[in-house]
Design an enzyme around this catalytic site. Sequence first.
Site, PDB file in Angstrom:
ATOM      1  N   LYS A  54      -5.331  19.286  -4.859  1.00 56.53           N
ATOM      2  CA  LYS A  54      -4.680  18.015  -4.518  1.00 56.53           C
ATOM      3  C   LYS A  54      -4.220  18.144  -3.073  1.00 56.53           C
ATOM      4  O   LYS A  54      -3.386  19.006  -2.760  1.00 56.53           O
ATOM      5  CB  LYS A  54      -3.472  17.771  -5.419  1.00 56.53           C
ATOM      6  N   ASP A  89       0.908  -1.146   0.000  1.00 55.24           N
ATOM      7  CA  ASP A  89       0.000   0.000   0.000  1.00 55.24           C
ATOM      8  C   ASP A  89       0.946   1.193   0.000  1.00 55.24           C
ATOM      9  O   ASP A  89       1.559   1.507   1.035  1.00 55.24           O
ATOM     10  CB  ASP A  89      -0.871   0.008   1.257  1.00 55.24           C
ATOM     11  N   HIS A  90       1.098   1.838  -1.149  1.00 52.09           N
ATOM     12  CA  HIS A  90       2.210   2.792  -1.246  1.00 52.09           C
ATOM     13  C   HIS A  90       2.065   3.992  -0.296  1.00 52.09           C
ATOM     14  O   HIS A  90       3.035   4.650   0.012  1.00 52.09           O
ATOM     15  CB  HIS A  90       2.444   3.240  -2.704  1.00 52.09           C
ATOM     16  N   GLU A 131      -7.786  14.423  -5.061  1.00 55.50           N
ATOM     17  CA  GLU A 131      -6.921  14.491  -6.243  1.00 55.50           C
ATOM     18  C   GLU A 131      -7.520  15.446  -7.261  1.00 55.50           C
ATOM     19  O   GLU A 131      -8.750  15.549  -7.361  1.00 55.50           O
ATOM     20  CB  GLU A 131      -6.815  13.113  -6.885  1.00 55.50           C
ATOM     21  N   ASP A 133     -10.573   1.629  -4.825  1.00 54.77           N
ATOM     22  CA  ASP A 133      -9.269   2.131  -5.251  1.00 54.77           C
ATOM     23  C   ASP A 133      -8.536   2.873  -4.122  1.00 54.77           C
ATOM     24  O   ASP A 133      -7.315   2.791  -4.029  1.00 54.77           O
ATOM     25  CB  ASP A 133      -9.491   3.079  -6.448  1.00 54.77           C
ATOM     26  N   HIS A 185      -5.726   2.948   1.198  1.00 57.37           N
ATOM     27  CA  HIS A 185      -5.020   4.128   1.709  1.00 57.37           C
ATOM     28  C   HIS A 185      -5.743   4.822   2.866  1.00 57.37           C
ATOM     29  O   HIS A 185      -5.138   5.122   3.893  1.00 57.37           O
ATOM     30  CB  HIS A 185      -4.812   5.149   0.587  1.00 57.37           C
TER      31      HIS A 185
HETATM   32  C1  BG6 Z   1      -3.370   4.717  -6.306  1.00 54.22           C
HETATM   33  C2  BG6 Z   1      -4.708   4.765  -6.970  1.00 54.22           C
HETATM   34  O1  BG6 Z   1      -3.324   3.657  -5.382  1.00 54.22           O
HETATM   35  O2  BG6 Z   1      -3.158   5.939  -5.614  1.00 54.22           O
HETATM   36  C3  BG6 Z   1      -4.814   5.955  -7.911  1.00 54.22           C
HETATM   37  O3  BG6 Z   1      -4.903   3.570  -7.712  1.00 54.22           O
HETATM   38  C4  BG6 Z   1      -4.466   7.232  -7.183  1.00 54.22           C
HETATM   39  O4  BG6 Z   1      -6.111   6.043  -8.476  1.00 54.22           O
HETATM   40  C5  BG6 Z   1      -3.145   7.084  -6.450  1.00 54.22           C
HETATM   41  O5  BG6 Z   1      -4.388   8.268  -8.139  1.00 54.22           O
HETATM   42  C6  BG6 Z   1      -2.868   8.280  -5.570  1.00 54.22           C
HETATM   43  O6  BG6 Z   1      -1.583   8.172  -5.056  1.00 54.22           O
HETATM   44  P1  BG6 Z   1      -0.759   9.473  -4.666  1.00 54.22           P
HETATM   45  O7  BG6 Z   1       0.515   8.946  -4.112  1.00 54.22           O
HETATM   46  O8  BG6 Z   1      -0.597  10.273  -5.927  1.00 54.22           O
HETATM   47  O9  BG6 Z   1      -1.603  10.199  -3.658  1.00 54.22           O
END
Ligand code: BG6
Length: 497
Positions: free
Chosen positions: A353, A185-186, A224, A243, A248
């Site tokens: 954002k 989960d980045h 976003e 998503d 997240h």
């Molecule tokens: C991803 C989603 O996990 O996270 C995307 O699949 C989203 O839809 C993205 O845009 C957002 O990541 P960050 O790091 O740009 O906030």
Amino acid sequence: MNNSISLEPTTLVIFGAGGDLTQRKLLPALYNLYLDHWLPESFAIVGIDLKTMTDDDFRQHIRQGLDEFSRRTPIKDEEWQAFAPHLQFMSGDFNDSATYTTLNTQLAAIEKEWNQKANRIFYLAIAPSLIGTVAQHLGQTKLARDRDHARLVVEKPFGHDLESAKALNHLLTRIFAESQIFRIDHYLGKETVQNMLAFRFANALLEPIWDRRYIDHVQITVAEQVGVEHRGGYYEHAGALRDMVQNHLLQLLCLMAMEPPVSFNADEIRNKKVDVLHAIRPIASEHVHDNAVRGQYNAGWLEGERVIAYANEPNVAPDSNTETFAALKLFVENWRWHGVPFYLRTGKRLAAKTSQVSIVLRPVPHQAFPATAVEHWQPNRIVVHIQPEEGIAVRLQAKRPGPTVRLSPVDMHFLYSEAFKTPSPEAYETLLLDVIEGDATLFMRADQVEAAWSLIMPVLDVWQANPSSSFPNYAAGTWGPESAEVLIARDGRSWLA
Ligand code: BG6
């Protein structure tokens, strides 16, 4: 989550090496780790894809990615020349067992050259439908057998719903031990997200107020400006709840609400986080309408540019029922949080954002100031800014200068960019280094993934059974549908961002 590093020889095998993720995120992250001397001396990256490329083609493709996506451009030729030989490419069909036999031979050859056994990391940067196939082949060719040296990295989405996530966990854990599986989960790799642990548990100041007695409510916003971009095909089957919220946002909630860990051990932290998920009261089907809001963006204006409606994006059905905005009101039913609402919202094509967690405190119990002094009074709040601004702001009341007593809200700011002069690493740098080190703290355990799916399933089911009659219901460039304002306004509160 590394404090120290041991540099064991490592081969990273990337399935789907010709794809976007590899070029935009994985290789730029690995390149930065290399430049910062975090990678082992003996290090190889083997890219596998169906495409036919030579090693040189692959290197060229990666170099283009670095030029475009690295946080450290321009790329210096000398450094690139030193890095490039670590990259190899193998063309192969993921469905064909011969691919894995060849890979086995290639990995053995690398280790022979190093004269050492290496960690083998299998990174699945592939469509979810292929995960099972690749894992099964890795199992059959015994590439997964060495529990101390083989690791599997799986990208989200992890399943499509609770049932498919359980089936995937079942399949993977028949081949790999849980300790070998790293579910990404980045968000957990982001500096400011990790800082929530430091902020909460390294400061005695906060713990005494961190509960229902002092905290009125919590807001988690991940907004976003981008639309669905070129990912319509994927997004049509996902939507904002799957998503973003399932992973997240719920992870942010866990970090905000978890109990103090006894130690900084991967399972201890993950146990405390999963306790939060288990404590969240599931939204019963009959209450979905009052506690969950969905939206889909219409055409609109963003930063002076006209943008199209979601339904007109490529690979999106003109009558799509997919939500690009979701908001939830949740309660964590435990001693600490009983009665404190957690409002979550996320969406695409919103006005700004920003990712932030706002903790709003209760009002002071008694207002001693005259009514004229408190016209602009606001409760205290702590805002953890995750991106694009990285830092923490604490809102206090202060007396305005002047002969009369008048109070105004003021913010005390901690900004990463001011306090630390070094740039923050990208989330993928932290996460890849953790995989190399075998540290699973920032990765999702099987039970966490399933607990998160269980929570959102009633909402998904109700939404699927009752297509929205109001889509599209917010213009691009706004803060989402009006119903999201109503969700929180009904409780006498409002969104802060
Ligand atoms: C991803 C989603 O996990 O996270 C995307 O699949 C989203 O839809 C993205 O845009 C957002 O990541 P960050 O790091 O740009 O906030």
